[in-house]
Design a protein around this motif. Structure first.
Motif, PDB file in Angstrom:
ATOM      1  N   VAL A 245       0.868  -1.174   0.000  1.00  5.63           N
ATOM      2  CA  VAL A 245       0.000   0.000   0.000  1.00  5.63           C
ATOM      3  C   VAL A 245       0.904   1.223   0.000  1.00  5.63           C
ATOM      4  N   ALA A 246       0.752   2.074  -0.996  1.00  2.42           N
ATOM      5  CA  ALA A 246       1.551   3.299  -1.111  1.00  2.42           C
ATOM      6  C   ALA A 246       0.612   4.485  -1.217  1.00  2.42           C
ATOM      7  N   ASP A 247       0.692   5.382  -0.250  1.00  2.00           N
ATOM      8  CA  ASP A 247      -0.206   6.541  -0.190  1.00  2.00           C
ATOM      9  C   ASP A 247      -1.665   6.108  -0.276  1.00  2.00           C
ATOM     10  N   GLY A 248      -1.980   5.017   0.415  1.00  2.00           N
ATOM     11  CA  GLY A 248      -3.345   4.544   0.498  1.00  2.00           C
ATOM     12  C   GLY A 248      -3.832   3.712  -0.665  1.00  2.00           C
ATOM     13  N   VAL A 249      -2.983   3.477  -1.664  1.00  2.00           N
ATOM     14  CA  VAL A 249      -3.378   2.723  -2.850  1.00  2.00           C
ATOM     15  C   VAL A 249      -2.727   1.352  -2.819  1.00  2.00           C
ATOM     16  N   PHE A 250      -3.539   0.302  -2.961  1.00  2.00           N
ATOM     17  CA  PHE A 250      -3.045  -1.067  -2.937  1.00  2.00           C
ATOM     18  C   PHE A 250      -2.465  -1.458  -4.293  1.00  2.00           C
ATOM     19  N   HIS A 251      -1.245  -2.000  -4.264  1.00  2.00           N
ATOM     20  CA  HIS A 251      -0.576  -2.486  -5.467  1.00  2.00           C
ATOM     21  C   HIS A 251      -0.265  -3.971  -5.282  1.00  2.00           C
ATOM     22  N   PRO A 252      -0.989  -4.866  -5.963  1.00  3.51           N
ATOM     23  CA  PRO A 252      -0.656  -6.288  -5.878  1.00  3.51           C
ATOM     24  C   PRO A 252       0.650  -6.565  -6.607  1.00  3.51           C
ATOM     25  N   VAL A 253       1.475  -7.428  -6.055  1.00  2.34           N
ATOM     26  CA  VAL A 253       2.774  -7.742  -6.652  1.00  2.34           C
ATOM     27  C   VAL A 253       2.759  -9.118  -7.312  1.00  2.34           C
ATOM     28  N   CYS A 254       2.327 -10.135  -6.588  1.00  7.21           N
ATOM     29  CA  CYS A 254       2.277 -11.488  -7.135  1.00  7.21           C
ATOM     30  C   CYS A 254       1.524 -12.384  -6.168  1.00  7.21           C
ATOM     31  N   LEU A 255       1.325 -13.625  -6.570  1.00  6.29           N
ATOM     32  CA  LEU A 255       0.710 -14.625  -5.704  1.00  6.29           C
ATOM     33  C   LEU A 255       1.734 -15.683  -5.329  1.00  6.29           C
ATOM     34  N   SER A 256       1.672 -16.128  -4.082  1.00  2.17           N
ATOM     35  CA  SER A 256       2.480 -17.254  -3.618  1.00  2.17           C
ATOM     36  C   SER A 256       1.563 -18.437  -3.354  1.00  2.17           C
ATOM     37  N   GLY A 257       1.999 -19.624  -3.776  1.00  2.00           N
ATOM     38  CA  GLY A 257       1.242 -20.845  -3.529  1.00  2.00           C
ATOM     39  C   GLY A 257       1.794 -21.594  -2.337  1.00  2.00           C
ATOM     40  N   ARG A 258       1.129 -22.658  -1.958  1.00  2.00           N
ATOM     41  CA  ARG A 258       1.518 -23.427  -0.782  1.00  2.00           C
ATOM     42  C   ARG A 258       1.445 -24.923  -1.057  1.00  2.00           C
ATOM     43  N   MET A 259       2.202 -25.680  -0.304  1.00  2.00           N
ATOM     44  CA  MET A 259       1.925 -27.095  -0.130  1.00  2.00           C
ATOM     45  C   MET A 259       0.768 -27.210   0.869  1.00  2.00           C
ATOM     46  N   PRO A 260       0.126 -28.367   0.942  1.00  2.00           N
ATOM     47  CA  PRO A 260      -0.880 -28.553   1.991  1.00  2.00           C
ATOM     48  C   PRO A 260      -0.262 -28.327   3.369  1.00  2.00           C
ATOM     49  N   THR A 261      -1.037 -27.739   4.265  1.00  2.00           N
ATOM     50  CA  THR A 261      -0.542 -27.470   5.610  1.00  2.00           C
ATOM     51  C   THR A 261      -0.488 -28.757   6.431  1.00  2.00           C
ATOM     52  N   VAL A 262       0.232 -28.669   7.553  1.00  2.00           N
ATOM     53  CA  VAL A 262       0.293 -29.753   8.529  1.00  2.00           C
ATOM     54  C   VAL A 262      -0.716 -29.423   9.631  1.00  2.00           C
ATOM     55  N   GLU A 263      -1.484 -30.413  10.089  1.00  4.41           N
ATOM     56  CA  GLU A 263      -2.520 -30.137  11.078  1.00  4.41           C
ATOM     57  C   GLU A 263      -1.941 -29.458  12.322  1.00  4.41           C
ATOM     58  N   PRO A 264      -2.624 -28.388  12.860  1.00  2.00           N
ATOM     59  CA  PRO A 264      -3.909 -27.917  12.385  1.00  2.00           C
ATOM     60  C   PRO A 264      -3.833 -27.115  11.085  1.00  2.00           C
ATOM     61  N   PHE A 265      -2.982 -26.102  11.015  1.00  6.10           N
ATOM     62  CA  PHE A 265      -2.826 -25.354   9.780  1.00  6.10           C
ATOM     63  C   PHE A 265      -1.425 -24.732   9.720  1.00  6.10           C
ATOM     64  N   THR A 266      -0.409 -25.536  10.024  1.00  3.30           N
ATOM     65  CA  THR A 266       0.967 -25.040  10.017  1.00  3.30           C
ATOM     66  C   THR A 266       1.533 -25.089   8.602  1.00  3.30           C
TER      67      THR A 266
END
Length: 457
Positions: free
Chosen positions: A230-251
């Motif tokens: 967020v720069a001067d109140g304006v949101f700028h998306p940069v990229c998306l990060s993906g995940r492996m499945p989490t370890v229980e509970p949600f680590t």
């Protein structure tokens, strides 16, 4: 030359990496609220104009401490990349008349306030309730749909998460979650500005997530994060990060940049992240927004932070997209021109892929290893068969020394029981995912055993 006060605490990108990017833009004075990692202590002395440590009772009123130190060094900006210090730095910057995350920063820190704002805006999220004591949790368990996830309102890294599958589990879940927050505070993984923050909790319904229909390749986790600014109140998306499945509970076990989502899916995810971030009224800061993916295109916002993603998220973005987000934010806070992304970068724009992997003593199904093992990166590097061209390294300041027993995984403690953090670079996100799955399967075989008597002791 411009001067920056860098407030360091646990969490966030590795200190050595972040410090080098700030020091490349300005004179930097380091205010350390936790002990510096031994791997970067010497380099911090070389990179900084001064290093001041305040990791005990002398810390006192944290906002006043930051304001006083900033005035002493003539700071033109104050930065932190730690979840646990963002509110204090935002408030200090306000008092100093310097740009920062702004007066609403706490909305991106206290999950109860965050969720309330999103509820008022009608933003898609799991049903939830704040809980202040065990009776609140019992009432929530009767009113919401089981299973539920109990989480600390000011935690990070899945610390103190507990799944509640029946009302009978409420007392034990409440007791253990509070114990873990107290243990985390001793380790330095706790809110540094808000008194008694470890006693604040909320509970939410566990929404039915799935990666099916979102990714072309199996093995991805059912949520992504939108990295942004967020720069001067304006949101700028940069990229998306993906995940492996989490370890229980949600680590979290691994984050991969970029997420291998098709363009139309990425656009829909970014649009929801924009709604969530805009609702919080942030001014100038990094952002990290987690979104759960469901069947038939359904999505739910899980949380947003007023700082960049932790672990190796920021170094990964610099590696694959050439964007030094820390340096860019420092430039912006110092009033220099910065060209921020107008749209999130896509996998097609990436130079390969990179991922960070958290070493936990559990297998691919989330079950505990059959015996205790010692962390030994050379053994991993030499014995695990990675894809051609893939490169694996260890992040020393976030890892136990070689030869140290890997901690037994504690679901309530989450990332507090990690043994090491590794970085993998490859030709594509699908390759990173494949190699991480190979790593998960290989670790309990290639790491040396802890002798039986030592394990008992």
């Amino acid at each position: 030359m411009d001067t920056v006060l860098f407030v360091h605490a646990k969490g966030g990108p590795p200190l050595g990496y972040a410090l080098s990017r700030v020091a490349a833009r300005s004179a930097v004075h380091l205010l350390a609220l936790s002990t510096l990692p031994s791997a970067v202590a010497a380099s911090a002395d070389r990179a900084c104009a001064s290093v001041t440590t305040a990791d005990g009772p002398e810390r006192g009123d944290l906002v006043s401490l930051i304001v006083t130190r900033a005035r002493e060094v003539g700071a033109d900006a104050v930065v932190t990349f730690s979840e646990y210090a963002v509110v204090a730095v935002a408030e200090a910057s306000e008092k100093l008349g310097l740009p920062g995350a702004g007066s609403s920063c706490a909305l991106a820190r206290d999950k109860r306030l965050m969720r309330r704002v999103w509820s008022e805006r009608g933003i898609s999220q799991p049903r939830f309730r704040p809980v202040a004591d065990e009776q609140d949790l019992r009432d929530a368990a009767a009113a919401l749909r089981l299973p539920l996830l109990l989480k600390a309102a000011w935690s990070a890294g899945s610390t103190a998460h507990r799944i509640i599958r029946s009302a009978d589990e409420v007392p034990a879940a409440w007791r253990r979650a509070r114990e873990v927050m107290a243990e985390s505070a001793v380790l330095g993984y706790a809110e540094l500005h808000v008194a008694d923050a470890g006693a604040d909790f909320l509970v939410e319904e566990i929404v039915p997530g799935t990666a099916e229909g979102w990714f072309d390749q199996p093995g991805w986790g059912d949520y992504v994060s939108v990295e942004g600014v967020v720069a001067d109140g304006v949101f700028h998306p940069v990229c998306l990060s993906g995940r492996m499945p989490t370890v229980e509970p949600f680590t979290e076990r691994a984050g991969i940049t970029p997420a291998a989502l098709p363009a139309d899916a990425q656009q829909r995810v970014v649009a929801l992240a924009r709604e969530a971030v805009d609702a919080l009224g942030l001014e100038n800061c990094g952002t990290h927004t987690e979104i759960k993916l469901g069947a038939d295109g359904h999505m739910w916002v899980i949380e947003t932070a007023a700082r960049f993603g932790g672990a190796m998220t920021v170094p990964q973005i610099e590696e694959v997209f050439g964007l030094d987000l820390i340096g860019m934010l420092v430039d912006h806070l110092l009033g220099r021109p910065v060209t921020w992304p107008e749209e999130a970068r896509t996998p097609e724009q990436a130079r390969g892929a990179a991922g960070s992997f958290v070493v936990l003593a559990v297998d691919g199904a989330g079950d505990a290893w059959p015996d205790r093992r010692r962390w030994d990166f050379p053994a991993v590097r030499d014995a695990v068969p990675l894809s051609a061209g893939s490169r694996l390294s260890v992040v020393a300041e976030n890892s136990l020394p070689d030869g140290t027993p890997v901690p037994e995984y504690d679901p309530a403690a989450g990332a507090n029981t990690m043994a090491a953090l590794c970085l993998l670079s490859a030709d594509a996100p699908e390759t990173v995912l494949h190699d991480f799955r190979t790593l998960v399967d290989a670790l309990p075989r290639v790491l040396p055993r802890v002798e039986t008597m030592e394990a008992r002791s």
